[in-house]
Scaffold this motif. Sequence first.
Motif, PDB file in Angstrom:
ATOM      1  N   ARG A  24       0.873  -1.171   0.000  1.00  0.00           N
ATOM      2  CA  ARG A  24       0.000   0.000   0.000  1.00  0.00           C
ATOM      3  C   ARG A  24       0.912   1.223   0.000  1.00  0.00           C
ATOM      4  NH1 ARG A  24      -1.877   0.274   6.398  1.00  0.00           N
ATOM      5  NH2 ARG A  24       0.158   0.954   7.170  1.00  0.00           N
ATOM      6  N   LYS A  25       0.319   2.380  -0.152  1.00  0.00           N
ATOM      7  CA  LYS A  25       1.072   3.624  -0.001  1.00  0.00           C
ATOM      8  C   LYS A  25       0.577   4.327   1.241  1.00  0.00           C
ATOM      9  CE  LYS A  25       3.011   4.513  -4.411  1.00  0.00           C
ATOM     10  NZ  LYS A  25       3.359   5.479  -5.411  1.00  0.00           N
ATOM     11  N   SER A  26       1.512   4.772   2.070  1.00  0.00           N
ATOM     12  CA  SER A  26       1.198   5.523   3.277  1.00  0.00           C
ATOM     13  C   SER A  26       1.931   6.862   3.163  1.00  0.00           C
ATOM     14  CB  SER A  26       1.659   4.750   4.510  1.00  0.00           C
ATOM     15  OG  SER A  26       1.415   5.485   5.676  1.00  0.00           O
ATOM     16  N   ASP A  27       1.170   7.930   3.070  1.00  0.00           N
ATOM     17  CA  ASP A  27       1.756   9.259   2.839  1.00  0.00           C
ATOM     18  C   ASP A  27       2.662   9.253   1.614  1.00  0.00           C
ATOM     19  OD1 ASP A  27       0.440  10.375   5.069  1.00  0.00           O
ATOM     20  OD2 ASP A  27       2.059   9.713   6.404  1.00  0.00           O
ATOM     21  N   GLY A  28       2.246   8.535   0.575  1.00  0.00           N
ATOM     22  CA  GLY A  28       2.996   8.479  -0.674  1.00  0.00           C
ATOM     23  C   GLY A  28       4.167   7.523  -0.676  1.00  0.00           C
ATOM     24  N   VAL A  29       4.446   6.883   0.464  1.00  0.00           N
ATOM     25  CA  VAL A  29       5.579   5.959   0.576  1.00  0.00           C
ATOM     26  C   VAL A  29       5.067   4.524   0.507  1.00  0.00           C
ATOM     27  CG1 VAL A  29       7.473   5.172   2.055  1.00  0.00           C
ATOM     28  CG2 VAL A  29       6.861   7.595   2.001  1.00  0.00           C
ATOM     29  N   PRO A  30       5.606   3.705  -0.410  1.00  0.00           N
ATOM     30  CA  PRO A  30       5.171   2.307  -0.470  1.00  0.00           C
ATOM     31  C   PRO A  30       5.573   1.536   0.783  1.00  0.00           C
ATOM     32  CG  PRO A  30       6.510   2.880  -2.396  1.00  0.00           C
ATOM     33  CD  PRO A  30       6.595   4.018  -1.434  1.00  0.00           C
ATOM     34  N   GLU A  31       4.636   0.727   1.281  1.00  0.00           N
ATOM     35  CA  GLU A  31       4.896  -0.164   2.408  1.00  0.00           C
ATOM     36  C   GLU A  31       4.477  -1.572   2.015  1.00  0.00           C
ATOM     37  OE1 GLU A  31       4.204   2.531   6.359  1.00  0.00           O
ATOM     38  OE2 GLU A  31       2.423   1.647   5.450  1.00  0.00           O
ATOM     39  N   VAL A  32       5.186  -2.566   2.559  1.00  0.00           N
ATOM     40  CA  VAL A  32       4.842  -3.969   2.328  1.00  0.00           C
ATOM     41  C   VAL A  32       4.354  -4.575   3.639  1.00  0.00           C
ATOM     42  CG1 VAL A  32       6.433  -4.241   0.402  1.00  0.00           C
ATOM     43  CG2 VAL A  32       7.213  -4.782   2.694  1.00  0.00           C
ATOM     44  N   LEU A  33       3.519  -5.592   3.500  1.00  0.00           N
ATOM     45  CA  LEU A  33       2.943  -6.261   4.659  1.00  0.00           C
ATOM     46  C   LEU A  33       3.703  -7.554   4.926  1.00  0.00           C
ATOM     47  CD1 LEU A  33       0.716  -6.315   6.805  1.00  0.00           C
ATOM     48  CD2 LEU A  33      -0.748  -7.450   5.122  1.00  0.00           C
ATOM     49  N   LEU A  34       4.337  -7.633   6.090  1.00  0.00           N
ATOM     50  CA  LEU A  34       5.044  -8.835   6.507  1.00  0.00           C
ATOM     51  C   LEU A  34       4.236  -9.533   7.587  1.00  0.00           C
ATOM     52  CD1 LEU A  34       8.674  -7.428   6.871  1.00  0.00           C
ATOM     53  CD2 LEU A  34       7.707  -8.657   4.921  1.00  0.00           C
ATOM     54  N   ILE A  35       4.406 -10.840   7.657  1.00  0.00           N
ATOM     55  CA  ILE A  35       3.789 -11.635   8.722  1.00  0.00           C
ATOM     56  C   ILE A  35       4.862 -12.522   9.337  1.00  0.00           C
ATOM     57  CG2 ILE A  35       1.495 -11.635   7.665  1.00  0.00           C
ATOM     58  CD1 ILE A  35       2.139 -14.604   6.822  1.00  0.00           C
ATOM     59  N   THR A  36       4.572 -13.043  10.521  1.00  0.00           N
ATOM     60  CA  THR A  36       5.516 -13.970  11.133  1.00  0.00           C
ATOM     61  C   THR A  36       5.203 -15.398  10.689  1.00  0.00           C
ATOM     62  OG1 THR A  36       4.114 -14.051  13.103  1.00  0.00           O
ATOM     63  CG2 THR A  36       6.046 -12.601  13.179  1.00  0.00           C
ATOM     64  N   SER A  37       6.271 -16.158  10.511  1.00  0.00           N
ATOM     65  CA  SER A  37       6.138 -17.585  10.202  1.00  0.00           C
ATOM     66  C   SER A  37       5.856 -18.327  11.501  1.00  0.00           C
ATOM     67  CB  SER A  37       7.433 -18.104   9.568  1.00  0.00           C
ATOM     68  OG  SER A  37       8.470 -18.102  10.523  1.00  0.00           O
ATOM     69  N   SER A  38       5.707 -19.641  11.397  1.00  0.00           N
ATOM     70  CA  SER A  38       5.453 -20.447  12.592  1.00  0.00           C
ATOM     71  C   SER A  38       6.619 -20.398  13.571  1.00  0.00           C
ATOM     72  CB  SER A  38       5.145 -21.893  12.201  1.00  0.00           C
ATOM     73  OG  SER A  38       6.202 -22.415  11.428  1.00  0.00           O
ATOM     74  N   ASN A  39       7.830 -20.093  13.088  1.00  0.00           N
ATOM     75  CA  ASN A  39       8.973 -19.999  14.006  1.00  0.00           C
ATOM     76  C   ASN A  39       9.414 -18.558  14.249  1.00  0.00           C
ATOM     77  OD1 ASN A  39      10.331 -19.417  11.664  1.00  0.00           O
ATOM     78  ND2 ASN A  39      11.484 -21.319  11.608  1.00  0.00           N
ATOM     79  N   GLY A  40       8.555 -17.583  13.908  1.00  0.00           N
ATOM     80  CA  GLY A  40       8.808 -16.198  14.275  1.00  0.00           C
ATOM     81  C   GLY A  40       9.577 -15.345  13.288  1.00  0.00           C
ATOM     82  N   ARG A  41       9.972 -15.922  12.145  1.00  0.00           N
ATOM     83  CA  ARG A  41      10.664 -15.125  11.133  1.00  0.00           C
ATOM     84  C   ARG A  41       9.660 -14.249  10.390  1.00  0.00           C
ATOM     85  NH1 ARG A  41      12.166 -17.955   6.941  1.00  0.00           N
ATOM     86  NH2 ARG A  41      10.791 -19.643   7.501  1.00  0.00           N
ATOM     87  N   TRP A  42      10.114 -13.099   9.890  1.00  0.00           N
ATOM     88  CA  TRP A  42       9.253 -12.239   9.075  1.00  0.00           C
ATOM     89  C   TRP A  42       9.300 -12.710   7.627  1.00  0.00           C
ATOM     90  CZ3 TRP A  42       5.808  -9.238  11.258  1.00  0.00           C
ATOM     91  CH2 TRP A  42       6.020  -8.797  12.561  1.00  0.00           C
ATOM     92  N   ILE A  43       8.110 -12.957   7.079  1.00  0.00           N
ATOM     93  CA  ILE A  43       7.969 -13.503   5.722  1.00  0.00           C
ATOM     94  C   ILE A  43       6.783 -12.831   5.041  1.00  0.00           C
ATOM     95  CG2 ILE A  43       8.968 -15.744   6.354  1.00  0.00           C
ATOM     96  CD1 ILE A  43       6.034 -16.838   6.399  1.00  0.00           C
ATOM     97  N   LEU A  44       6.535 -13.236   3.811  1.00  0.00           N
ATOM     98  CA  LEU A  44       5.321 -12.856   3.091  1.00  0.00           C
ATOM     99  C   LEU A  44       4.274 -13.945   3.296  1.00  0.00           C
ATOM    100  CD1 LEU A  44       6.821 -11.774  -0.367  1.00  0.00           C
ATOM    101  CD2 LEU A  44       6.259 -10.308   1.581  1.00  0.00           C
ATOM    102  N   PRO A  45       2.986 -13.603   3.182  1.00  0.00           N
ATOM    103  CA  PRO A  45       1.966 -14.660   3.177  1.00  0.00           C
ATOM    104  C   PRO A  45       2.233 -15.589   1.992  1.00  0.00           C
ATOM    105  CG  PRO A  45       0.958 -12.477   3.339  1.00  0.00           C
ATOM    106  CD  PRO A  45       2.413 -12.268   3.053  1.00  0.00           C
ATOM    107  N   LYS A  46       2.268 -16.885   2.255  1.00  0.00           N
ATOM    108  CA  LYS A  46       2.556 -17.827   1.170  1.00  0.00           C
ATOM    109  C   LYS A  46       1.973 -19.183   1.498  1.00  0.00           C
ATOM    110  CE  LYS A  46       7.126 -19.194   2.823  1.00  0.00           C
ATOM    111  NZ  LYS A  46       8.505 -19.432   2.470  1.00  0.00           N
ATOM    112  N   GLY A  47       1.833 -19.988   0.454  1.00  0.00           N
ATOM    113  CA  GLY A  47       1.303 -21.321   0.644  1.00  0.00           C
ATOM    114  C   GLY A  47       1.406 -22.141  -0.622  1.00  0.00           C
ATOM    115  N   TRP A  48       0.830 -23.319  -0.570  1.00  0.00           N
ATOM    116  CA  TRP A  48       0.850 -24.239  -1.704  1.00  0.00           C
ATOM    117  C   TRP A  48      -0.157 -23.784  -2.751  1.00  0.00           C
ATOM    118  CZ3 TRP A  48       5.050 -26.805  -1.073  1.00  0.00           C
ATOM    119  CH2 TRP A  48       5.464 -27.204   0.186  1.00  0.00           C
ATOM    120  N   PRO A  49       0.075 -24.134  -4.018  1.00  0.00           N
ATOM    121  CA  PRO A  49      -0.936 -23.833  -5.042  1.00  0.00           C
ATOM    122  C   PRO A  49      -2.281 -24.446  -4.654  1.00  0.00           C
ATOM    123  CG  PRO A  49       1.113 -24.567  -6.051  1.00  0.00           C
ATOM    124  CD  PRO A  49       1.253 -24.794  -4.569  1.00  0.00           C
ATOM    125  N   ILE A  50      -3.358 -23.829  -5.121  1.00  0.00           N
ATOM    126  CA  ILE A  50      -4.707 -24.280  -4.792  1.00  0.00           C
ATOM    127  C   ILE A  50      -5.383 -24.741  -6.078  1.00  0.00           C
ATOM    128  CG2 ILE A  50      -6.950 -23.571  -3.855  1.00  0.00           C
ATOM    129  CD1 ILE A  50      -5.395 -21.389  -2.242  1.00  0.00           C
TER     130      ILE A  50
END
Length: 151
Positions: A24-50
């Motif tokens: 998204r853009k916040s005050d014109g600055v692009p930001e990305v959304l990170l989430i924590t993995s099951s072991n606490g690392r910061w990652i992107l939302p991801k999964g197996w093909p559906i």
Amino acid sequence: MWSGVFEPLVQRPPALQVAALCYRKSDGVPEVLLITSSNGRWILPKGWPIDGLLGHQAALQEAWEEAGVRKGNADKKSIGQYLSKKQLGNGVEVPCRTVVYPVKVKAVADKFPEDDRRERRWATSAIARELVTEPGLLDVLAIFEQQHSSN
């Protein structure tokens, strides 16, 4: 003498996952959304093909389930991909190729399927690169930053 000769013959191709680079853009600055993995690392939302969904559609579904992206537009074209190791539930590590699709976020929900298992954080590309540890994902974030630095 035969060490390594047959390994390429029996090596399986990497497993495939899809990821959503939500932004998204916040005050014109692009930001990305990170989430924590099951072991606490910061990652992107991801999964197996559906089954029945194209890659970008499956990435958008993962963005909902893991990060609460209620409304968003997923690009049909990936921004990049990276190789990593995926630890399965039985502890076995398998090589994994993750194809990353940009998702322009329009709305997020407070309640979503994995809200009790995940933290989420909006971050500039520079901060995201400090939080993320997977080298290939760092490369994808650099591509994103390059594409969105003048927009």
